[in-house]
Design an enzyme around this catalytic site. Structure first.
Site, PDB file in Angstrom:
ATOM      1  N   ASN A 208      15.309   6.892  23.849  1.00  0.00           N
ATOM      2  CA  ASN A 208      15.842   5.564  23.396  1.00  0.00           C
ATOM      3  C   ASN A 208      15.620   4.345  24.287  1.00  0.00           C
ATOM      4  OD1 ASN A 208      18.148   5.604  25.165  1.00  0.00           O
ATOM      5  ND2 ASN A 208      18.919   7.414  23.665  1.00  0.00           N
ATOM      6  N   LYS A 341      35.419  11.786  17.352  1.00  0.00           N
ATOM      7  CA  LYS A 341      35.120  12.703  18.408  1.00  0.00           C
ATOM      8  C   LYS A 341      36.184  13.258  19.365  1.00  0.00           C
ATOM      9  CE  LYS A 341      30.649  11.452  18.469  1.00  0.00           C
ATOM     10  NZ  LYS A 341      29.258  12.166  18.303  1.00  0.00           N
TER      11      LYS A 341
END
Length: 397
Positions: A208, A341
């Site tokens: 990325n 998460k």
């Protein structure tokens, strides 16, 4: 800076021992008192006379020296310092430390001390990468030993890779950070940064646009606040900060291994932009274009590092901070990510095209916690890092 601070400097055996002479000069210039301990192997590379002349103090080397024991026993010597520094820390010295061996003055001092210890590893790349050394390094980190380096580069033996002792300036910065009186003094922060590269073949990879600038800024701010920082970074564009324990990785799986090896920590900040997927079967040679045929890449999910650490039942950091780089519905996605998460905070930012944030020098974030949200004005990544570290320090105080 280090006025009247006492450093017990253990010089191990290795060609990098010559760098300790410059380290002593830097410490003395900053006002520190340096008490040198020279191992038998270390004396093969630097002389007691040169070390003593620079330190302005007697060099200790023999566990069985009756005069030294009468003047200052080894137990007392191990405990009068503010910090014990081992540079270079050879594979042998690290093994002795990890397993509690004490067969010479240096290893006996390290076993007897109740003072914080900072080591600067230095060895051949194969020795550093050997499973035994990796196990020993993990044990030492879990015992609270701070690391600086090793660096990657050309070895005296002609090989290239990780294992070079950190430069004297970097060790000096780590010592200064370790002895800082900031709000995070005595705290261990684990910080990840940069992208990961997931190989497709030997020359191509999935990645990325992360530069690693924000994670690096956070690590610098944490060091200035007095924290011991383990900095796990992928292949970032920006150079790593000084004064940290640097762990370089390439892939998400390597990053997870490095993160787990660095625990326990008082707080963990996961600023790395980890690739969500990897190629299931990496090609062993460069893939060639074939007329009319496109390669078929089967993807697999990478481990979720943030969720893995957040959901630990044992050894979970007291504060776990994740990042959410989004291109749409920024706050909704960030709120959902924090809950999914299991982390304590999410730092959310908009990295859509036109913001200039991904890979840029500025950031505009919203801190999402269980208590609400705080939007911080757009500022340099250094300013954002200082704000985040200030908030972390408030929680850990």
């Amino acid at each position: 800076m280090l006025t009247d601070r006492r450093i017990l400097l253990i010089v191990g055996g290795g060609i990098a021992a010559y760098k300790t002479l410059e380290l002593i000069r830097l410490l003395r210039k900053a006002g520190a008192h340096v008490t040198p301990v020279l191992t038998r192997a270390g004396a093969e590379f630097v002389t007691p006379l040169s070390v003593s002349a620079l330190a302005g103090e007697k060099v200790y080397s023999d566990l069985w020296d009756l005069t030294d024991e009468a003047e200052m026993g080894h137990i007392q010597l191990s405990r009068v310092a503010d910090l014990v520094v081992v540079a270079p820390a050879t594979a042998d010295l690290m093994a002795k430390m990890a397993h509690g061996h004490a067969d010479d003055l240096a290893s006996t001092l390290l076993l007897a001390t109740d003072t914080p210890v900072l080591i600067a590893p230095a060895m051949n790349v194969r020795m550093w990468e050997h499973p035994a050394t990796r196990r020993n390094a993990t044990t030492l980190r879990r015992d609270g030993i701070a690391f600086v380096g090793p660096d990657e580069g050309e070895m005296a033996c002609g090989e290239y890779g990780p294992g070079r002792m950190a430069e004297p300036e970097a060790i000096f910065a780590a010592i200064t950070a370790r002895l800082a009186d900031g709000p995070l003094a005595g705290r261990h922060l684990l910080i990840t940064s940069g992208p990961t590269h997931e190989p497709i073949d030997p020359v191509r990879y999935i990645a990325n646009r992360s530069s690693g600038a924000q994670g690096t800024a956070i690590a610098r701010a944490a060091v200035r606040a007095g924290a011991q920082v383990t900095f796990v970074t992928g292949p970032a564009d920006v150079p790593p900060p000084e004064g940290v324990t640097l762990v370089r990785v390439e892939t998400a799986r390597q990053m997870l291994d490095a993160v787990e090896a660095a625990l326990p920590a008082d707080a963990a900040v996961f600023a790395a932009a980890v690739a969500d997927w990897r190629v299931l079967s990496e090609a062993g040679r460069k893939m060639k274009k074939q007329d009319g045929a496109l390669p078929q890449l089967e993807l697999a999910e990478n481990p979720d590092i943030l969720a893995t650490v957040s959901q630990k039942t044992e050894g979970r950091p007291g504060l776990v901070v994740g990042f959410a780089a989004e291109t749409h519905d920024v706050l909704d996605n960030a709120r959902a990510k924090r809950l999914r998460k299991g982390c304590d905070w999410i730092v959310a930012n908009d990295v859509s095209e036109g913001t200039g944030i991904m890979g840029g020098t500025e950031n505009a974030v919203t801190l999402v916690t269980s208590e609400g949200e705080e939007s911080w004005p757009r500022a340099s990544k250094d300013v954002v890092a200082e704000q985040l570290i200030d908030r972390i320090a408030e929680v850990l105080a």
